[in-house]
Design a protein around this motif. Structure first.
Motif, PDB file in Angstrom:
ATOM      1  N   LEU A  52       0.873  -1.184   0.012  1.00 35.00           N
ATOM      2  CA  LEU A  52       0.053   0.123   0.159  1.00 35.00           C
ATOM      3  C   LEU A  52       0.872   1.283  -0.151  1.00 35.00           C
ATOM      4  CD1 LEU A  52      -2.785  -1.097   2.643  1.00 35.00           C
ATOM      5  CD2 LEU A  52      -2.784  -1.137   0.050  1.00 35.00           C
ATOM      6  N   THR A  53       1.758   1.217  -0.793  1.00 35.64           N
ATOM      7  CA  THR A  53       2.954   2.415  -0.671  1.00 35.64           C
ATOM      8  C   THR A  53       2.385   3.617  -1.566  1.00 35.64           C
ATOM      9  OG1 THR A  53       3.748   1.575  -3.021  1.00 35.64           O
ATOM     10  CG2 THR A  53       4.970   0.815  -0.936  1.00 35.64           C
ATOM     11  N   GLN A  54       1.164   3.558  -2.079  1.00 38.24           N
ATOM     12  CA  GLN A  54       0.549   4.667  -2.757  1.00 38.24           C
ATOM     13  C   GLN A  54      -0.602   5.416  -1.784  1.00 38.24           C
ATOM     14  OE1 GLN A  54       1.500   5.736  -5.734  1.00 38.24           O
ATOM     15  NE2 GLN A  54       2.961   4.210  -5.532  1.00 38.24           N
ATOM     16  N   ILE A  55      -0.773   4.762  -0.498  1.00 34.02           N
ATOM     17  CA  ILE A  55      -1.703   5.093   0.481  1.00 34.02           C
ATOM     18  C   ILE A  55      -1.131   5.677   1.618  1.00 34.02           C
ATOM     19  CG2 ILE A  55      -3.540   4.486   1.940  1.00 34.02           C
ATOM     20  CD1 ILE A  55      -4.306   2.381  -0.084  1.00 34.02           C
ATOM     21  N   PRO A  56      -1.379   6.768   2.217  1.00 30.99           N
ATOM     22  CA  PRO A  56      -0.717   7.367   3.281  1.00 30.99           C
ATOM     23  C   PRO A  56      -0.555   6.593   4.426  1.00 30.99           C
ATOM     24  CG  PRO A  56      -2.035   9.121   2.286  1.00 30.99           C
ATOM     25  CD  PRO A  56      -2.544   7.606   1.530  1.00 30.99           C
ATOM     26  N   PRO A  57       0.396   6.351   5.249  1.00 37.51           N
ATOM     27  CA  PRO A  57       0.551   5.573   6.331  1.00 37.51           C
ATOM     28  C   PRO A  57      -0.725   5.509   7.085  1.00 37.51           C
ATOM     29  CG  PRO A  57       2.631   6.700   5.948  1.00 37.51           C
ATOM     30  CD  PRO A  57       1.523   7.270   5.117  1.00 37.51           C
ATOM     31  N   GLU A  58      -1.246   6.899   7.655  1.00 35.26           N
ATOM     32  CA  GLU A  58      -2.331   6.959   8.562  1.00 35.26           C
ATOM     33  C   GLU A  58      -3.522   6.311   8.060  1.00 35.26           C
ATOM     34  OE1 GLU A  58      -1.955  10.905   6.131  1.00 35.26           O
ATOM     35  OE2 GLU A  58      -0.619   9.302   6.957  1.00 35.26           O
ATOM     36  N   ASN A  59      -3.658   5.957   6.642  1.00 32.17           N
ATOM     37  CA  ASN A  59      -4.872   5.413   5.943  1.00 32.17           C
ATOM     38  C   ASN A  59      -4.657   3.783   5.948  1.00 32.17           C
ATOM     39  OD1 ASN A  59      -4.889   8.444   4.584  1.00 32.17           O
ATOM     40  ND2 ASN A  59      -6.776   7.617   5.584  1.00 32.17           N
ATOM     41  N   ARG A  60      -3.594   3.347   6.404  1.00 38.64           N
ATOM     42  CA  ARG A  60      -3.211   1.978   5.978  1.00 38.64           C
ATOM     43  C   ARG A  60      -3.425   1.126   7.420  1.00 38.64           C
ATOM     44  NH1 ARG A  60       3.034   2.420   4.533  1.00 38.64           N
ATOM     45  NH2 ARG A  60       2.921   4.199   2.944  1.00 38.64           N
ATOM     46  N   LEU A  61      -3.891  -0.205   7.133  1.00 40.15           N
ATOM     47  CA  LEU A  61      -3.942  -1.303   8.313  1.00 40.15           C
ATOM     48  C   LEU A  61      -3.716  -2.578   8.035  1.00 40.15           C
ATOM     49  CD1 LEU A  61      -4.800  -0.710  11.503  1.00 40.15           C
ATOM     50  CD2 LEU A  61      -7.228  -1.628  10.513  1.00 40.15           C
ATOM     51  N   GLU A  62      -2.917  -3.144   8.853  1.00 40.46           N
ATOM     52  CA  GLU A  62      -2.549  -4.577   8.649  1.00 40.46           C
ATOM     53  C   GLU A  62      -3.648  -5.344   9.229  1.00 40.46           C
ATOM     54  OE1 GLU A  62       0.876  -7.835   9.770  1.00 40.46           O
ATOM     55  OE2 GLU A  62       0.887  -5.951  10.725  1.00 40.46           O
ATOM     56  N   PHE A  63      -4.052  -6.419   8.122  1.00 44.56           N
ATOM     57  CA  PHE A  63      -5.268  -7.266   8.301  1.00 44.56           C
ATOM     58  C   PHE A  63      -4.983  -8.475   7.653  1.00 44.56           C
ATOM     59  CE2 PHE A  63      -9.288  -9.129   7.180  1.00 44.56           C
ATOM     60  CZ  PHE A  63      -9.824  -9.285   8.471  1.00 44.56           C
ATOM     61  N   ASP A  64      -5.214  -9.734   8.102  1.00 48.73           N
ATOM     62  CA  ASP A  64      -4.991 -10.952   7.614  1.00 48.73           C
ATOM     63  C   ASP A  64      -5.932 -11.844   8.266  1.00 48.73           C
ATOM     64  OD1 ASP A  64      -4.327 -13.406   6.628  1.00 48.73           O
ATOM     65  OD2 ASP A  64      -2.255 -13.291   6.802  1.00 48.73           O
ATOM     66  N   LEU A  65      -7.104 -12.318   7.314  1.00 48.78           N
ATOM     67  CA  LEU A  65      -8.082 -13.010   7.890  1.00 48.78           C
ATOM     68  C   LEU A  65      -7.715 -14.498   8.427  1.00 48.78           C
ATOM     69  CD1 LEU A  65     -11.275 -13.612   7.958  1.00 48.78           C
ATOM     70  CD2 LEU A  65     -11.040 -14.747   5.661  1.00 48.78           C
ATOM     71  N   LYS A  66      -6.361 -14.760   8.141  1.00 48.95           N
ATOM     72  CA  LYS A  66      -5.875 -16.087   8.693  1.00 48.95           C
ATOM     73  C   LYS A  66      -5.061 -15.815   9.983  1.00 48.95           C
ATOM     74  CE  LYS A  66      -5.700 -18.622   4.161  1.00 48.95           C
ATOM     75  NZ  LYS A  66      -4.957 -19.431   3.263  1.00 48.95           N
ATOM     76  N   ARG A  67      -4.872 -14.490  10.265  1.00 46.47           N
ATOM     77  CA  ARG A  67      -4.474 -14.156  11.537  1.00 46.47           C
ATOM     78  C   ARG A  67      -5.273 -13.407  12.332  1.00 46.47           C
ATOM     79  NH1 ARG A  67      -0.111 -10.684   9.600  1.00 46.47           N
ATOM     80  NH2 ARG A  67       0.679 -10.313  11.745  1.00 46.47           N
ATOM     81  N   PRO A  68      -6.104 -14.005  13.203  1.00 48.78           N
ATOM     82  CA  PRO A  68      -6.873 -13.425  14.150  1.00 48.78           C
ATOM     83  C   PRO A  68      -6.431 -12.248  14.934  1.00 48.78           C
ATOM     84  CG  PRO A  68      -7.387 -15.682  13.957  1.00 48.78           C
ATOM     85  CD  PRO A  68      -6.061 -15.565  13.640  1.00 48.78           C
ATOM     86  N   GLU A  69      -5.220 -12.350  15.279  1.00 48.38           N
ATOM     87  CA  GLU A  69      -4.660 -11.092  16.313  1.00 48.38           C
ATOM     88  C   GLU A  69      -4.880  -9.850  15.490  1.00 48.38           C
ATOM     89  OE1 GLU A  69      -0.914 -13.093  14.087  1.00 48.38           O
ATOM     90  OE2 GLU A  69      -3.030 -13.633  14.936  1.00 48.38           O
ATOM     91  N   THR A  70      -4.922  -9.999  14.321  1.00 46.32           N
ATOM     92  CA  THR A  70      -4.786  -8.691  13.354  1.00 46.32           C
ATOM     93  C   THR A  70      -6.255  -7.966  13.317  1.00 46.32           C
ATOM     94  OG1 THR A  70      -5.148  -9.634  11.202  1.00 46.32           O
ATOM     95  CG2 THR A  70      -2.927  -9.337  11.802  1.00 46.32           C
ATOM     96  N   TRP A  71      -7.446  -8.969  13.516  1.00 49.62           N
ATOM     97  CA  TRP A  71      -8.784  -8.504  13.506  1.00 49.62           C
ATOM     98  C   TRP A  71      -9.121  -7.371  14.579  1.00 49.62           C
ATOM     99  CZ3 TRP A  71     -11.394 -13.803  14.063  1.00 49.62           C
ATOM    100  CH2 TRP A  71     -10.857 -14.579  12.818  1.00 49.62           C
ATOM    101  N   LYS A  72      -8.292  -7.306  15.747  1.00 49.91           N
ATOM    102  CA  LYS A  72      -8.751  -6.442  16.886  1.00 49.91           C
ATOM    103  C   LYS A  72      -8.380  -4.699  16.676  1.00 49.91           C
ATOM    104  CE  LYS A  72      -7.740  -9.751  20.329  1.00 49.91           C
ATOM    105  NZ  LYS A  72      -6.989 -10.197  21.541  1.00 49.91           N
ATOM    106  N   ALA A  73      -7.619  -4.768  15.307  1.00 48.56           N
ATOM    107  CA  ALA A  73      -7.196  -3.344  14.791  1.00 48.56           C
ATOM    108  C   ALA A  73      -8.315  -2.594  14.237  1.00 48.56           C
ATOM    109  CB  ALA A  73      -5.901  -3.459  14.045  1.00 48.56           C
ATOM    110  N   LEU A  74      -9.435  -3.322  13.803  1.00 46.13           N
ATOM    111  CA  LEU A  74     -10.409  -2.795  12.996  1.00 46.13           C
ATOM    112  C   LEU A  74     -11.415  -1.872  13.807  1.00 46.13           C
ATOM    113  CD1 LEU A  74     -11.818  -5.851  11.005  1.00 46.13           C
ATOM    114  CD2 LEU A  74     -10.383  -3.883  10.183  1.00 46.13           C
ATOM    115  N   PRO A  75     -11.742  -0.679  13.468  1.00 46.73           N
ATOM    116  CA  PRO A  75     -12.634   0.112  14.375  1.00 46.73           C
ATOM    117  C   PRO A  75     -13.792  -0.393  14.689  1.00 46.73           C
ATOM    118  CG  PRO A  75     -11.865   1.264  12.494  1.00 46.73           C
ATOM    119  CD  PRO A  75     -11.600  -0.238  12.096  1.00 46.73           C
ATOM    120  N   ALA A  76     -14.239  -0.115  15.966  1.00 47.78           N
ATOM    121  CA  ALA A  76     -15.512  -0.873  16.518  1.00 47.78           C
ATOM    122  C   ALA A  76     -16.826  -0.737  15.620  1.00 47.78           C
ATOM    123  CB  ALA A  76     -15.784  -0.185  17.947  1.00 47.78           C
TER     124      ALA A  76
END
Length: 269
Positions: A52-76
């Motif tokens: 996501l190099t074309q997207i500003p860092p503040e608008n990027r988020l790490e998410f991987d469906l196969k890694r549940p630990e990344t799910w918590k970063a999504l907004p409520a």
């Protein structure tokens, strides 16, 4: 599940962030268009710093469906446009169960390959192939979470020029029908559906003009002097995607309704 859309001004919908799950080809076009329309947008990737190099860092988020630990970063509270295959079903279900609140609105992108290639017209009334893993996830999200499923025809646009497919020998010169959709229209349809489509509905998204590959190859040779591949017999007749529901119920107006005009624009640039 309601079959109507609450009447709200756009500003009311935009109180919640829009999360694009999967910042690939379509996701990055979606990001740009949604930002231009005033949405707060977050785009996800399994490797955001790399992909996501074309997207500003503040608008990027790490998410991987196969890694549940990344799910918590999504907004409520959020809207979701799900751009990658919604599978396996067990993880899709676990993700939804883990959410503190269901998404305010959810779009799930699928593919018209969910329907058989019989040369016939295909509409939203036809059952997709639920034997496909991604279709199982799409239908679960539609039925359990009110997601709007948009099944896309073959995407083209900048970086995906149909004429380059012919040049590189990726296309067979046959009578097989192909249904195409410009990526800008794919993004536009998603954003229109996000605010206007009834929950739990399905739309088939194509430009509404199925064409045989042989016709496109002939045009490429006549207009752009691209050598025509040898004639071959198609493995199947293809299909005819009917986009009338998209036009009538959703009221979408295409930015690129004509394939050949769009290809001329891509080639000229």
């Amino acid at each position: 599940m309601s079959n109507t859309v609450p009447s709200r001004p756009l500003e009311s919908w935009q109180r919640y962030p829009l999360v694009i799950l999967g910042g690939g080809y379509t996701g990055q076009v979606l990001f740009r268009r949604a930002m231009a329309e005033g949405w707060e947008v977050i785009c996800t990737s399994r490797s955001p710093r790399t992909h996501l190099t074309q997207i500003p860092p503040e608008n990027r988020l790490e998410f991987d469906l196969k890694r549940p630990e990344t799910w918590k970063a999504l907004p409520a509270s959020l809207h979701i446009i799900w751009c990658f295959p919604a599978c396996p079903l067990t993880l899709v279900q676990e993700l939804m169960a883990s959410r503190p609140h269901p998404p305010v609105r959810m779009i799930v992108l699928g593919s018209t390959s969910a329907y058989p290639s019989e040369g016939k017209a295909v509409t939203e009334n036809q059952m997709p192939n639920v034997g496909l893993l991604r279709v199982q996830g799409e239908e679960y999200l539609r039925e359990a979470a009110g997601a709007i499923v948009i099944r896309l025809a073959g995407l083209y646009g900048p970086g995906r020029n149909v004429l380059d497919w012919i040049r590189k020998g990726k296309i067979r010169n046959s009578a097989r029908l192909v249904n195409l959709l410009h990526v800008e229209d794919a993004a536009g349809i998603c954003l229109k559906a996000l605010t206007d489509a009834p929950e739990g509905t399905t739309y088939l998204a194509s430009d509404g003009r199925p064409r045989p590959w042989s016709e496109i190859c002939t045009y490429a040779e006549r207009k752009w002097q691209i050598p025509i591949p040898p004639v071959s017999l198609p493995a199947d007749p293809g299909k005819q995607i009917d986009n009338r529901k998209l036009l009538t119920e959703l009221g979408y107006t295409f930015d690129f309704p004509d394939l050949y005009q769009a290809l001329d624009r891509l080639e000229s640039h």
